[in-house]
Design a protein around this motif. Structure first.
Motif: not given
Lengths: 343, 343, 343, 343
Positions: C20, C24, C26-28, C30-31, C234-236, C238-240, D8-12, D17, D58-59, D207
């Motif tokens: 996890i 964390n 940079g950008t990724e 979403s969804y 979930m929007s972020k 990646r963390f899941f 929501n494309i950025v991290g935490v 964290m 969570s959303t 997150m």
């Protein structure tokens, strides 16, 4: 009677009542397994010139909502006119029966859908999938809530749009007969691309009998479940089927509609004569007019039955004729307006 | 006729049909705003000896499901017999109309609820809140699906349980009249703790007319929305209200039930005479028997109408009598069994 | 710690937490449009030896309910064990997400489905169509709620039944890893006929990460809509996704399960040593025992964490081990029982 | 990074964290019965200056939909802006969770509700009861979908309307912090008449953590059932509660929002400098502009992340800033537009 509130304040046509009486003999299979339902199925196939699947309901709200529930997934979007009956007069029944599908309000003149609006919305929805409800169905009313009628080319344009984007096309035919006699076309709307329709009879002389018609029986292979689960599988179904049999027999339905429509035209003439503004083209059995407070109050006070339509206080009023409306009703209204104008 | 399939294969009682005919005159308010609905409301208040709120439906499934939808939240649990009609014969309608409430199958002899089972389940559910659906309602059928009847003390025990845990008590009264004439008690089940009931008439002589009765009108202050949204607010409601008026007039409902029940007792005697096992006490208008394959096949082949009940092949069969069943029907069955026994 | 209440009272495995942290940066997209989700999809395809469609959720309840919503129509019936998690611990979530499908309680020993019961029910339902919810799905839990495991031949029998009647087969795999290490088989349950599964990780070391796996991606072509509409996209994301990637990396999931299972066996031995009755075979990471009031109270008083199971007062208790349980936890429990036995 | 697609494309945020890491120690009660959830409840009561009930999701879609499900009956109508997130970006989730309540699209400038439209609709609905969904709730977004903000007097006007007609008032606060720092007011929106809100944190540095806040805890006395049934009762809830604790600690949420908003203002200045039309007032962390095809294509080609908004091809584009946006991001965009203008 000077009651133009609706076409559901009147009773049952004598021929339909006679059929109900006649059906009351001996035992019949229940839940639609009766000889009347069987005959009705055949009659509908004949009238619609194709194999159809039919299911009866006791209300138009149930017919519309159940039909839609088989045409859209619960995550689907249903495009309908902002003033469509399913959108404004069924207390959320379509949302209940479809499991929460979304009705998307579409603007449009004279109660008819703005096709470009729908196209744009579908494009946006598809590009943002799955954040917007999946475009799944277009529902039109024929005649519309404003007593207007989609012309064949207008219907064709909508049907082509639906087909292009793989949407189902549903028709709310609560006043289908009224539109048919005006257009003078065959009932076989499936030829224009309609997938399923709510076929109304109650507003045109029946006691309580609406039919859901699937033009592609494949769409209905599990509809018996929807029908039962929706609380609409009447046990003594013969008494509903027999109403529709009598309704279709000898074109009673078209005769009734012809009469109601002609009464609406006569009504329009009366209003026009008194320089009252007609709000929408009169193409079926409804007349919408803009009344001054003076006239509307006078009519109410003198026993006139009719509703204000839309926003309270907006001055738009609806008058509905039926197969029972007669010259005397019109005469009474005419006189009443006359009296109002002289005081 | 040797048709004991159900009490819904027969037609409409002549007095009820006469009432329908008579109601077909002039205009009336739609959606229940008519003089028949008004009179019916008063009649029900009189019969139930209290102020009630009533809503009519065209099917028993709708009556049960809509009533429950007002008695439980969507996250609620409804305790019902594992063989209750709402649990096994309504294709999930209660789940639809309640927005997904959970029907909890309760075992119990002779179609009646095991009270201890419910008590234990409620205790467990409350201790594990909110992981188990909230105990919200108990639904009983009077008469039960097996033609048996809750005695006053049995009903009282259930009502006390419901009250103790703050649950609503619903009664499926599809065959309520049949239970009343056996018990010889007042219809005022609210005195025993029933909060709302589905009052059936269709199986006992009506065409299509069921009523949802709320004994505490406070429970129903927004029920008009449920009614409309459930597709059950028939526009020409007078034709449904008039059925129930005739049904209640001069105790027609009790006379019809008395006849049907007596026919069931006579049927039981015929089976007993032929040494056929009676599966459940015959207390209303249903007789359940265990037939050998030889007899069941012979009866089927010779025109006997009846259903196997429960697991296919289990050998349990249901015979239902109605207000139209007569001595000749019984005679035919008796003869048929006799003939079978001699071959 | 002497806390055996559940495998969800513990924290997150260090390797998963590290993943996890590492995600964390940079950008990724979403969804789910992120590189972690993409890699996870590939990893799942590899592990399951076939093309799969996957969707992540934050709870097991959501995973089960959403999976079922794609496998059954709203008028469908879902056969599940009477003690299945979906039936008793999810507060009606399956009913909500499926739009009111009906969960049918099936009895069966050791938490496993009685196949004959289901077969009989399907036969009855089909013969009475559409009055009974359409048989649409069988849902099994692997491991079961009682910590037992379907053997390959038992799973095969159920899968054949499902296939024969054209039902979908769903597996609740909240403790899937625990079953795998006991059976020593491949995760590719689709080879046995499973259509979709809820793949749990939270109870076995993750923070909050469950996956819905469709083995026939065709079943999931519109599942993105269900996912979004169910509030689980979930929007972020990646963390899941990163949790599950770490979970599957280097067989961490199987190692965690192996440890938890071995702790359960050790726990069983402790109970056995003290002559405490073991209620069900210990095949995963749960031990059910029958405790005397004396022992249960003593354990509670001395800090023991565990739950009574089923009817309050019935004397059945559940102890759950996890990837964090260690010898010291067991030792504490052992000592506690010893002390209780000498007083 | 020149990515303005969403917040929501950025991290935490590092502090959040760190809190997650720190929470990973020992056992804690599951499903919200943990020390973090307890502390969070207290923190929220303090911040909102009143006793509140809180539930985490969570959303944001789940937060909105579940909140609404407790505020409206299934036959209720929810007034929301035609471009509200609940109406256009949640795939029908509100319809699912509310059991089919009806979202009524309300027009209005700058993403804000036209109060007169709502008043007229309520009047019409009440006069036609029960044919129109019962007016039950108004939902506003603060900040709105167009990055604008209701001023205190605008909020007050809506709240008074809601109160007058006995409707609940819900606030979608996905970007609540962004609105607060602009307005410089207390978070205690209940003082203005808000009944419940969706309190977002994910778009502002968390997150995956959103909270449903009920300002009148009475509205939430059975919300635990909704929460569990909605698939949102995460078992290891501490890892969600700790995010919000860190978010609120030392005003991190307000600092993050202040930064994001200032970046939006700087972004607006860049667009203005280049004579690009700003479509809506920039009051939070979103900038909407009208771009020529030349510029939009050039930006896309050169790595710019942003979305077209509304009808495809309409030329309206959205740029979103976040707590991670920095001067370099803005510089890159500025340069890119410059380059485009010289070619």
């Amino acid at each position: 009677m000077m009651n133009f509130k609706s076409d559901n304040i009147v009773g049952v046509h004598p021929k339909i009542m006679a059929a109900i009486l006649q059906a009351n003999s001996g035992t019949e299979g229940s839940y639609g397994n009766d000889s009347y339902s069987l005959a009705l199925k055949e009659k509908f196939c004949e009238i619609f010139e194709t194999e159809v699947a039919i299911y009866l309901t006791s209300t138009g709200t149930a017919a519309n909502s159940l039909a839609l529930s088989a045409l859209v997934p619960p995550y689907g979007g249903i495009y309908c006119h902002e003033h469509a009956h399913i959108n404004t007069d069924e207390a959320g029944a379509p949302e209940l029966f479809t499991g929460g599908a979304k009705l998307i309000s579409v603007p449009g003149e004279n109660g008819k859908l703005d096709v470009d609006y729908i196209r744009n919305h579908i494009e946006a929805a598809n590009s943002l999938r799955p954040h917007i409800s999946k475009p799944a169905c277009i529902s039109i009313s024929q005649a519309t809530e404003y007593g207007t009628i989609y012309q064949p080319d207008e219907l064709k344009e909508i049907a082509e749009l639906a087909k292009f984007y793989n949407l189902n096309l549903h028709m709310d035919g609560a006043r289908f007969a009224n539109s048919l006699v005006t257009l003078g076309v065959s009932p076989a709307t499936w030829k224009s691309g309609v997938d399923a329709m709510s076929f109304g009879a109650t507003k045109n002389g029946a006691m309580a009998a609406e039919a859901i018609i699937f033009f592609n029986p494949q769409d209905a292979i599990e509809f018996d479940y929807y029908h039962k689960r929706g609380g609409q599988m009447m046990s003594k179904m013969r008494f509903f089927a027999c109403q529709l049999l009598a309704y279709l027999e000898d074109d009673l339905w078209l005769q009734n509609a012809t009469h109601a429509n002609s009464m609406a035209v006569a009504l329009r003439e009366i209003f026009a004569k008194h320089n009252i503004e007609i709000a929408y083209p009169v193409e079926a059995n409804e007349v919408f007019v803009r009344l001054s407070p003076k006239i509307s109050e006078y009519l109410y006070k003198n026993g006139g039955g009719f509703y204000e339509w839309g926003t309270p206080g907006c001055g738009l009023y609806r008058f509905v004729t039926s197969c029972f409306t007669d010259q005397k009703d019109l005469q009474l209204l005419d006189n009443c307006i006359k009296q109002c104008n002289v005081i």
